[in-house]
Design a protein around this motif. Structure first.
Motif, PDB file in Angstrom:
ATOM      1  N   VAL A  25       0.871  -1.170   0.000  1.00  0.00           N
ATOM      2  CA  VAL A  25       0.000   0.000   0.000  1.00  0.00           C
ATOM      3  C   VAL A  25       0.909   1.222   0.000  1.00  0.00           C
ATOM      4  O   VAL A  25       1.783   1.350   0.851  1.00  0.00           O
ATOM      5  N   VAL A  48      -3.167   5.929   4.844  1.00  0.00           N
ATOM      6  CA  VAL A  48      -2.580   4.718   4.269  1.00  0.00           C
ATOM      7  C   VAL A  48      -2.506   3.608   5.320  1.00  0.00           C
ATOM      8  O   VAL A  48      -2.676   2.430   5.006  1.00  0.00           O
ATOM      9  N   VAL A  51      -6.030   2.094   5.683  1.00  0.00           N
ATOM     10  CA  VAL A  51      -6.294   1.184   4.564  1.00  0.00           C
ATOM     11  C   VAL A  51      -5.508  -0.122   4.738  1.00  0.00           C
ATOM     12  O   VAL A  51      -6.051  -1.213   4.561  1.00  0.00           O
ATOM     13  N   ILE A  55      -7.008  -3.933   5.098  1.00  0.00           N
ATOM     14  CA  ILE A  55      -6.589  -5.045   4.233  1.00  0.00           C
ATOM     15  C   ILE A  55      -6.083  -6.211   5.072  1.00  0.00           C
ATOM     16  O   ILE A  55      -6.423  -7.374   4.824  1.00  0.00           O
TER      17      ILE A  55
END
Length: 82
Positions: A25, A48, A51, A55
């Motif tokens: 990422v 980030v 995210v 994930i």
């Protein structure tokens, strides 16, 4: 989660095998960029990281389950803490 700077990647300090067959990422850190979010663990978490954490939980299948108890705690918490 491992964090690696873009400068390290561009300088060739990260071997291809370190990221081969991994989910990567990419995010940017910009002062005043506004890509920060409050979480229960950190008042300013970079987008980030949010995210990447999502994930990770999706891949591991161990995300937080919002069951009846969690919803009751949410409802009883002051709005500043939700």
């Amino acid at each position: 989660m491992r964090t690696v700077s873009a400068a390290s990647v561009l300088a060739g300090e990260i071997a291809a095998d370190d990221i081969r067959e991994r989910i990567v990422v990419v995010g940017a850190t910009v002062t005043g960029g506004g890509d920060f979010f409050p979480t229960p663990f950190d008042s300013v978490m970079p987008g980030v990281e949010v995210v990447a954490t999502a994930i990770t939980h999706l891949m591991a299948g161990d995300g937080m389950l919002r069951d009846q108890l969690v919803r009751l705690v949410d409802a009883s918490s002051p709005s500043c803490c939700r």
